[in-house]
Design a protein around this motif. Structure first.
Motif, short mmCIF file in Angstrom:
data_model
loop_
_atom_site.label_atom_id
_atom_site.label_comp_id
_atom_site.label_asym_id
_atom_site.label_seq_id
_atom_site.Cartn_x
_atom_site.Cartn_y
_atom_site.Cartn_z
N GLY A 131 31.19 4.58 -16.19
CA GLY A 131 30.35 3.69 -15.40
C GLY A 131 29.91 2.41 -16.08
N TYR A 132 30.56 2.02 -17.19
CA TYR A 132 30.05 0.84 -17.91
C TYR A 132 30.82 -0.43 -17.58
N LYS A 133 31.88 -0.34 -16.78
CA LYS A 133 32.63 -1.55 -16.41
C LYS A 133 33.36 -1.29 -15.09
N ILE A 183 34.70 -0.85 -11.42
CA ILE A 183 34.09 -0.26 -10.21
C ILE A 183 32.89 0.62 -10.60
N GLY A 184 33.03 1.37 -11.70
CA GLY A 184 31.96 2.28 -12.10
C GLY A 184 30.64 1.56 -12.34
N LEU A 185 30.73 0.36 -12.93
CA LEU A 185 29.51 -0.42 -13.19
C LEU A 185 28.86 -0.83 -11.86
N ILE A 198 36.22 9.11 -6.73
CA ILE A 198 36.91 7.85 -6.47
C ILE A 198 38.41 8.16 -6.46
N GLY A 199 38.93 8.30 -5.26
CA GLY A 199 40.37 8.49 -5.07
C GLY A 199 41.03 7.13 -5.03
N SER A 200 42.01 6.98 -4.17
CA SER A 200 42.69 5.68 -4.04
C SER A 200 43.58 5.70 -2.82
N SER A 260 48.41 11.77 -9.01
CA SER A 260 47.07 12.19 -9.46
C SER A 260 46.03 11.92 -8.37
N LYS A 261 46.15 10.79 -7.67
CA LYS A 261 45.15 10.48 -6.65
C LYS A 261 45.34 11.34 -5.40
N ALA A 262 46.59 11.73 -5.10
CA ALA A 262 46.79 12.70 -4.02
C ALA A 262 46.10 14.02 -4.38
N PRO A 294 39.79 3.53 -2.29
CA PRO A 294 39.84 2.06 -2.25
C PRO A 294 41.27 1.54 -2.29
N GLY A 295 41.46 0.38 -1.69
CA GLY A 295 42.67 -0.40 -1.94
C GLY A 295 42.47 -1.15 -3.24
N TYR A 296 43.27 -2.20 -3.47
CA TYR A 296 43.17 -2.89 -4.76
C TYR A 296 41.83 -3.60 -4.93
N VAL A 297 41.24 -3.36 -6.10
CA VAL A 297 39.94 -3.91 -6.45
C VAL A 297 40.14 -4.75 -7.71
N THR A 335 39.72 -5.49 -10.94
CA THR A 335 39.23 -4.96 -12.22
C THR A 335 40.39 -5.02 -13.22
N GLU A 336 40.13 -4.55 -14.44
CA GLU A 336 41.20 -4.53 -15.45
C GLU A 336 42.38 -3.67 -15.02
N MET A 337 42.13 -2.68 -14.16
CA MET A 337 43.20 -1.74 -13.80
C MET A 337 44.26 -2.36 -12.90
N ALA A 338 43.89 -3.28 -12.04
CA ALA A 338 44.84 -3.82 -11.06
C ALA A 338 45.50 -5.08 -11.62
N PRO A 339 46.83 -5.19 -11.53
CA PRO A 339 47.53 -6.35 -12.10
C PRO A 339 47.42 -7.57 -11.18
P1 NDP Z 1 38.79 0.29 -15.16
O1 NDP Z 1 40.00 0.45 -16.01
O2 NDP Z 1 37.99 -0.96 -15.25
O3 NDP Z 1 37.79 1.52 -15.37
C1 NDP Z 1 38.23 2.82 -15.63
C2 NDP Z 1 37.07 3.55 -16.25
O4 NDP Z 1 37.44 4.90 -16.51
C3 NDP Z 1 36.67 2.93 -17.61
O5 NDP Z 1 35.28 2.93 -17.71
C4 NDP Z 1 37.31 3.89 -18.59
O6 NDP Z 1 36.72 3.90 -19.85
C5 NDP Z 1 37.05 5.19 -17.85
N1 NDP Z 1 37.77 6.30 -18.45
C6 NDP Z 1 39.10 6.43 -18.66
N2 NDP Z 1 39.36 7.58 -19.29
C7 NDP Z 1 38.16 8.20 -19.50
C8 NDP Z 1 37.77 9.41 -20.11
N3 NDP Z 1 38.65 10.26 -20.66
N4 NDP Z 1 36.44 9.72 -20.12
C9 NDP Z 1 35.53 8.87 -19.59
N5 NDP Z 1 35.84 7.70 -19.02
C10 NDP Z 1 37.14 7.37 -18.98
O7 NDP Z 1 39.31 0.50 -13.68
P2 NDP Z 1 38.56 0.55 -12.27
O8 NDP Z 1 37.14 0.21 -12.40
O9 NDP Z 1 39.41 -0.23 -11.36
O10 NDP Z 1 38.73 2.09 -11.89
C11 NDP Z 1 37.65 2.94 -11.55
C12 NDP Z 1 38.18 4.03 -10.62
O11 NDP Z 1 38.61 3.43 -9.40
C13 NDP Z 1 39.38 4.80 -11.17
O12 NDP Z 1 39.28 6.15 -10.80
C14 NDP Z 1 40.54 4.15 -10.45
O13 NDP Z 1 41.65 4.99 -10.36
C15 NDP Z 1 39.92 3.87 -9.10
N6 NDP Z 1 40.58 2.88 -8.28
C16 NDP Z 1 40.78 1.59 -8.75
C17 NDP Z 1 41.41 0.66 -7.94
C18 NDP Z 1 41.67 -0.74 -8.39
O14 NDP Z 1 42.44 -1.45 -7.71
N7 NDP Z 1 41.05 -1.23 -9.44
C19 NDP Z 1 41.87 1.01 -6.60
C20 NDP Z 1 41.61 2.38 -6.20
C21 NDP Z 1 40.97 3.25 -7.02
P3 NDP Z 1 37.46 3.29 -21.16
O15 NDP Z 1 37.14 1.83 -21.13
O16 NDP Z 1 36.85 4.02 -22.30
O17 NDP Z 1 38.93 3.56 -21.00
#
Ligand code: NDP
Length: 256
Positions: free
Chosen positions: A19-21, A23-25, A146-148, A166-168, A193-196, A198-202
Motif C-alpha cells: 500500500g505504499y505506492k 494503486i495501493g497508495l 485487486i484482480g484485473s 494468476s488474476k483468473a 481494473p483495466g490499465y491504471v 502506475t509502474e506496472m503498466a507499460p
Molecule cells: P505497482 O507495481 O505500483 O505496485 C505493486 C505493489 O505490490 C507494490 O507496492 C509492491 O511492492 C507490492 N508487492 C509485490 N510483491 C509483494 C510482496 N511479496 N509482498 C508485499 N508487497 C508486494 O503496481 P500497481 O499499483 O499497478 O498494482 C497494484 C495491484 O493492482 C496489483 O495487484 C496489480 O496486479 C493490480 N492491477 C494493476 C493494473 C495496472 O494497470 N496498473 C491493472 C489491474 C490490476 P514492492 O515495491 O516492494 O515490489
C-alpha cells in the motif's frame, strides 16, 4: 442510518498490502478518507511508515506502516497483529500486492512463473487465511481483492500469460472464499481494473498505447484514485448483500 452513512468506514481498521505506492497508495488514502484507520503493509517498511505519516496528517486517522511480505505466511500473521495491536481491531483486508511479467509464453521462465504466482495467488491466499482466521473469530470481516481485467481477457501486444492466469485465479478464489466464509460473517469481493497509470503498466510503449488507448472506448488509462471508490464501497456496509462479486472498472476496455 442514511444511505451515505452506509459508505462510512468510521470505527474500522483496514490493512492494504503493497500500500505504499501505485494503486495501493490511492486505496490506503481512500480508505482513511472514508473514515478507517489503516495499516499499510509493504516489503519496504520504512517507505510504508513515511507514507503512513503523510496520510495520517492529511486525514487525522491512525495510519501505520509495517513491513509485510505476502509470500511469507508468518509476515501475514504479524501484519494482522500490528492492526490489532495499534488500533485494537481489524475489519477490512485489501489484497493489493501484485507482480507482473510481460513476456510471451515461450519466454516465460520457471522463475518468472513462480514469482508472479507466489505473490498474486499464494500471497493473496496466505494474507486471506491470516485475516480470515481473525475475522472468523470476530464473526465479521470484509476482504477486497485487486484482480484485473487481465483475469478474463488476453493482453496483447505485451503478452503476460502468468499474470493472466494468476488474476483468473484471484477471481475464482474470491468466489470460493466468499461461498465458504459467508456463514462466518465474512464477505469477499474483488475489483477488476483495466490499465491504471502506475509502474506496472507499460504506459509509454507506443504499441501498447495504440491497443489500449487509441483503440479503447474511453481512450485513456485510469488513474489510481479511480479504483479507490469501488474498493471503499465493497469494504463498507453499502455493499452488505454483495459477496463473490468481481466488479469491472476498465473504462470499457474489455467490451472489445
Ligand atoms: P505497482 O507495481 O505500483 O505496485 C505493486 C505493489 O505490490 C507494490 O507496492 C509492491 O511492492 C507490492 N508487492 C509485490 N510483491 C509483494 C510482496 N511479496 N509482498 C508485499 N508487497 C508486494 O503496481 P500497481 O499499483 O499497478 O498494482 C497494484 C495491484 O493492482 C496489483 O495487484 C496489480 O496486479 C493490480 N492491477 C494493476 C493494473 C495496472 O494497470 N496498473 C491493472 C489491474 C490490476 P514492492 O515495491 O516492494 O515490489
Amino acid at each position: 442510518m442514511s444511505i451515505l452513512d452506509t459508505f462510512s468506514l468510521s470505527g474500522r481498521t483496514a490493512l492494504v498490502t503493497g500500500g505504499y505506492k501505485g494503486i495501493g497508495l490511492a486505496l490506503a488514502r481512500g480508505l482513511a478518507e472514508a473514515g478507517a484507520d489503516v495499516v499499510i503493509g509493504a516489503r519496504d517498511g520504512e517507505a510504508s511508515e513515511e507514507v503512513a505519516r503523510q496520510i495520517a496528517e492529511e486525514t487525522g486517522r491512525t495510519v501505520v506502516g509495517t513491513r509485510l511480505d505476502v509470500t511469507d505466511a508468518q509476515s501475514c500473521v504479524a501484519a494482522v497483529e500490528v492492526a490489532l495491536g495499534r488500533t485494537g481491531r481489524f475489519d477490512i483486508l485489501v489484497n493489493n500486492a501484485g507482480a507482473c511479467i510481460h513476456a510471451p509464453a515461450l519466454e516465460v521462465t520457471d522463475e518468472d512463473w513462480d514469482a508472479v504466482m507466489d505473490v498474486n495467488v499464494g500471497g493473496l491466499w496466505k494474507m486471506s487465511r491470516a485475516a480470515g482466521t481473525h475475522f472468523a473469530e470476530a464473526g465479521s470481516g470484509t476482504i477486497v481483492n485487486i484482480g484485473s481485467m487481465s483475469g478474463g481477457i488476453v493482453n496483447r501486444p505485451q503478452w503476460q500469460p502468468a499474470y493472466n492466469a494468476s488474476k483468473a485465479a484471484v477471481h475464482h478464489l474470491t468466489k470460493s472464499l466468499a461461498a465458504e466464509w459467508a456463514p462466518l460473517g465474512i464477505r469477499v469481493n474483488a475489483v477488476a481494473p483495466g490499465y491504471v497509470k502506475t509502474e506496472m503498466a507499460p504506459v509509454d510503449d507506443p504499441a501498447f498505447r495504440a491497443r489500449w488507448i487509441d483503440d479503447a472506448p474511453m481512450q485513456r488509462f485510469a488513474m489510481p484514485e479511480e479504483i479507490a471508490p469501488a474498493v471503499v464501497f465493497l469494504a463498507s456496509d453499502a455493499s452488505s448483500f454483495m459477496t463473490g462479486s468481481v466488479v469491472t472498472i476498465d473504462g470499457g476496455y474489455s467490451v472489445f
